[in-house]
Design an enzyme around this catalytic site. Structure first.
Site, short mmCIF file in Angstrom:
data_model
loop_
_atom_site.label_atom_id
_atom_site.label_comp_id
_atom_site.label_asym_id
_atom_site.label_seq_id
_atom_site.Cartn_x
_atom_site.Cartn_y
_atom_site.Cartn_z
N TYR A 111 5.73 8.65 3.02
CA TYR A 111 5.72 7.24 3.38
C TYR A 111 4.35 6.86 3.92
CZ TYR A 111 7.15 2.85 5.59
OH TYR A 111 7.25 1.55 5.96
N HIS A 151 5.32 -0.36 2.28
CA HIS A 151 5.75 -1.76 2.35
C HIS A 151 4.54 -2.67 2.43
CE1 HIS A 151 9.45 0.27 3.81
NE2 HIS A 151 10.08 -0.79 3.34
#
Length: 212
Positions: A111, A151
């Protein structure tokens, strides 16, 4: 990301980007006077200050705890090369001008929690060089990592284009991801580093909660 790959706003690069993570030389070289290396334990306070300066959100403390033990390639930074302070002042502390923070997860995923560049260093290829170095290092040293995801806040079109030029693909929109940003929604993007015999490890995986 655990927040705002939104810091890439204004960091859009003008050059075409080929797939990062391949073996060989670094296609995206840092500008003269900068060097890239891993964040050290003694530099975590400097990393906190950098994040406060660059990002519109607050990162959770667990991210800095993870940074102190993170594997190779997870926390890389571009520094101004340290120089002698002069007048007997000793060596000048190297300043962080860009940083990439990545968290390894189970199931073959990583991530990208943050990629940020100081405003004075944007549009100079620093973000591209750091992202390329991060992906190549993960691919070389973390053979279990199959994909990287992140994101980007809706409306941050510069950041969206930046990551897409680096081979990231938009997977979906996550609504109400950011607790204190407007709009609160985020694109979820991912880039595959290597092929797997299994299906995507994040097909149904939970996305980490954003920082408060």
């Amino acid at each position: 990301m655990a927040t705002a790959n939104g810091s890439a706003r204004g960091e859009a690069e003008e050059r075409d980007v080929s797939a990062a993570g391949e073996e060989g030389g670094d296609e995206f070289a840092l500008p003269e006077g900068l060097e890239c290396r891993a964040i050290r334990r003694g530099e975590l306070d400097a990393l906190r200050r950098f994040h406060r300066r660059v990002f519109p959100v607050v990162f959770p403390e667990w991210l800095y705890n993870y940074a102190s033990v993170a594997p190779a390639g997870c926390f890389l930074a571009a520094f101004e090369r340290a120089s002698n302070g002069g007048d007997g002042g000793g060596e000048k502390e190297a300043r962080i001008v860009a940083c990439s923070c990545c968290v390894l997860e189970g199931g073959g995923g990583a991530y990208l929690a943050a990629l940020g560049v100081l405003a004075a260093y944007r549009s100079r290829g620093v973000g591209s060089a750091l992202l390329s170095r991060t992906l190549r290092t993960l691919q070389r040293t973390q053979p279990h990592v199959e994909l990287v995801y992140l994101h980007v806040q809706l409306g941050n079109d510069d950041a969206l284009r930046f990551y897409q030029r680096h081979g990231f693909e938009r997977q979906r929109t996550q609504h109400n991801y950011y607790a204190r940003l407007d709009p609160p929604h985020a694109h979820v993007l991912q880039k595959r580093l290597r092929r797997s015999l299994n299906s995507s490890p994040h097909a149904g995986a939970a996305i980490p909660s954003p920082p408060l």
